[in-house]
Each structure stands twice: as C-alpha cells, then as structure tokens.
Design a protein around this motif. Structure first.
Motif, PDB file in Angstrom:
ATOM      1  N   THR A 134       7.674   3.852  -1.581  1.00  0.00           N
ATOM      2  CA  THR A 134       7.271   4.789  -0.539  1.00  0.00           C
ATOM      3  C   THR A 134       5.999   4.278   0.149  1.00  0.00           C
ATOM      4  OG1 THR A 134       5.861   6.103  -1.988  1.00  0.00           O
ATOM      5  CG2 THR A 134       8.224   6.687  -1.898  1.00  0.00           C
ATOM      6  N   ARG A 135       5.654   4.888   1.270  1.00  0.00           N
ATOM      7  CA  ARG A 135       4.416   4.508   1.962  1.00  0.00           C
ATOM      8  C   ARG A 135       3.203   4.692   1.053  1.00  0.00           C
ATOM      9  NH1 ARG A 135       6.994   5.509   6.821  1.00  0.00           N
ATOM     10  NH2 ARG A 135       6.389   4.087   8.510  1.00  0.00           N
ATOM     11  N   GLU A 136       3.168   5.787   0.335  1.00  0.00           N
ATOM     12  CA  GLU A 136       2.044   6.036  -0.567  1.00  0.00           C
ATOM     13  C   GLU A 136       1.946   4.946  -1.627  1.00  0.00           C
ATOM     14  OE1 GLU A 136       0.481   9.373  -3.821  1.00  0.00           O
ATOM     15  OE2 GLU A 136       2.159   9.844  -2.496  1.00  0.00           O
ATOM     16  N   GLU A 137       3.084   4.534  -2.167  1.00  0.00           N
ATOM     17  CA  GLU A 137       3.091   3.485  -3.189  1.00  0.00           C
ATOM     18  C   GLU A 137       2.656   2.150  -2.597  1.00  0.00           C
ATOM     19  OE1 GLU A 137       6.590   5.078  -6.218  1.00  0.00           O
ATOM     20  OE2 GLU A 137       7.164   4.048  -4.361  1.00  0.00           O
ATOM     21  N   ARG A 171       0.749   1.734   0.038  1.00  0.00           N
ATOM     22  CA  ARG A 171      -0.673   1.820   0.418  1.00  0.00           C
ATOM     23  C   ARG A 171      -1.572   1.429  -0.742  1.00  0.00           C
ATOM     24  NH1 ARG A 171      -5.047   1.191   1.182  1.00  0.00           N
ATOM     25  NH2 ARG A 171      -6.561   2.270   2.566  1.00  0.00           N
ATOM     26  N   ARG A 172      -1.157   1.672  -1.983  1.00  0.00           N
ATOM     27  CA  ARG A 172      -1.971   1.319  -3.148  1.00  0.00           C
ATOM     28  C   ARG A 172      -2.214  -0.189  -3.244  1.00  0.00           C
ATOM     29  NH1 ARG A 172       1.679   4.928  -7.235  1.00  0.00           N
ATOM     30  NH2 ARG A 172       1.237   6.968  -6.291  1.00  0.00           N
TER      31      ARG A 172
END
Length: 277
Positions: A228-231, A233-234
């Motif tokens: 995902t985008r959140e993943e 972004r990390r």
C-alpha cells in the motif's frame, strides 16, 4: 507477417541457471530485451493471464527512473549514485542519463545476478566513472562496508540511493529496515529514489494488484509484492519527499500532457524521491 518468436541468448554466462527465472531477466523480457530465457518469459505469460498489460509495470518503472535521474543530475546537482539492483544493460541506464548531464558523475551499480554481472562489466569496462559491485542489495551492511563502496564514493558528499523496482521482491516483514540501514549511512543532502508495486486500495484496482501479486509470487520467479502507499512510504524513512511526493510512476513529473488514460497496470506502481536533511 507475424513477429518472430523471442530468442534466448546463444551463450549462457557461467553460474546462470536457465531452469529458474531471474528477476533481472524477467524485467529484461518485459522491456523487449534479448538477455532472457523461456523460463523468464513464462513468468510474464502467467501474469498476463490476469493482466495483459503486465509489461507496462516495467516500462513505468524504467521511464520513472530516467526522469528521476534527470532531476537528480540537474536540479539536485548530484554527482554520486548508488544504484541497487541495476538489472540488465539496456537503453538509458542510470550512468548514461546522469553522465550526459554531469560528465563527472560516478555511478556504482550493485547486483548479484550472474547475467547482470557478465553483461554489466562488459558494458562498463571502458567507463572509468562507473563500477559494478557484486553484492546482495537487501544486505545493506554488505554493500555499505564493501571496499568498493567505501573508496569509489565520497561519503562526505551527497549520494543518490536508487532502489527502483527492487524492494517489492523482498518478502520479509522488515522490508523498511533494509532501507533504514542505507538511509542512516547517507550523508546530509542525499536523495533516495524508490519505485514499488502498488496496491492502490481502490475498488477499481486493488483486485488486479492482488491477482498480479498472486501470479508473480507463485510463478517461477517467486516474488512480487504489491504494498500500500502507507507501506511504501515507510521505505523513505524520515526523508522529505520531493514534490509531487509518492505518486504513480506515470504521474511523477511526466514529460508532457497525457492524452491516453492510464491502464489498470499503470495504476499499480508508485514512485517517489526523498531528500535527507
């Protein structure tokens, strides 16, 4: 007249197992290269049963890299590049893009695929500003503590770290820690470039992302995670994302206006650049 069937290389470099698919060779096949074998093309055929446009993942990845390198060499004024998982030689490699704009730029490629090493060393043997390091790109300590990395690059000056289309092949839950080790070692003012398979988490495209993931991970290649985008972004750690941030690869400073809508596959790969303060 029908196109001729793809041909495999006439010779096989020492250490290459043509009974197992290679990430670099599958990528090469998607870009219509010639340094791949039937087992590599079979991976693309399997994914194409659910996503006929699968090759557009590779093209979106490659075109994003070219635009990112142009930005780094001009706006970023970067003259040092650590390109992890460089893949097979093809048109517009990192060193070709940046050295056209910054002739003194140094590029250190890192890979451990025997085909990549054989072709890469032959391609770069006459380029004194470019080197190839044989190492595991997912082992930051191995890369960063190598003699070549320590001596060829100046670690007191900004470096562009490139992980373009690589980390979706790392299956561990500590995927962000791999990048953290690299980012910690980078000097201030450095940049981080990442492109990664994306699960858009939308009704229209999440299903195709997960179906492609299932085909990739159960193919002879055995990897290809859509995060995902959140993943994703990390992976940039605490770096500051350059505008427009983490977006679809096709939306990161495109070369011109878009007349043709993106297809379902192009909606499933994202990229961005972070700058370390």
């Amino acid at each position: 007249m029908a196109d001729a069937a793809p041909k495999s290389p006439s010779t096989t470099p020492v250490g290459v197992d043509i009974t197992r698919a290679s990430i670099a060779r599958v990528y090469d096949a998607a870009l219509n290269g010639t340094n791949n074998y039937e087992i590599d093309r079979e991976v693309l055929r399997q994914v194409a049963t659910v996503a006929p446009e699968v090759a557009d993942l590779a093209w979106a990845n490659r075109n994003f890299l070219i635009r990112a390198c142009r930005f780094l060499a001009t706006q970023g004024q970067v003259t040092q590049y650590l390109d992890c998982g460089s893949g097979l030689p093809t048109a517009e490699n990192t060193h070709q893009v940046v050295q056209r704009l910054q002739p003194d730029a140094r590029v250190l490629y890192v890979d451990n695929d025997p085909v990549v090493l054989a072709h890469g060393r032959a391609l770069l043997e006459e380029n004194p500003q470019t080197r190839f390091l044989e190492a595991d790109i997912f082992d930051a300590r191995q890369v960063l503590h190598s003699d070549l990395a320590r001596t060829f690059l100046d670690w007191d000056q900004p470096i562009a770290l490139i992980q373009n289309g690589t980390l979706h092949h790392y299956l561990g839950q500590d995927y962000a820690e791999v990048m953290a080790a690299y980012i910690d070692a980078l000097p201030p003012g450095s940049f981080v470039v990442v492109a990664h398979f994306l699960d858009p988490q939308t009704t229209a495209h999440s299903e195709i992302a997960r179906r492609m993931e299932e085909r990739f991970t159960h193919s002879p290649m055995g990897s290809g995670v859509f995060r995902t985008r959140e993943e994703i972004r990390r992976l940039f750690g605490d770096t500051e994302l350059v505008e427009p941030g983490l977006v679809l690869c096709e939306d990161w400073w495109p070369d011109g206006p878009r007349y043709t809508p993106l297809n379902q596959v192009q909606e499933c790969i994202a990229g961005g650049i972070g700058r370390k303060g």
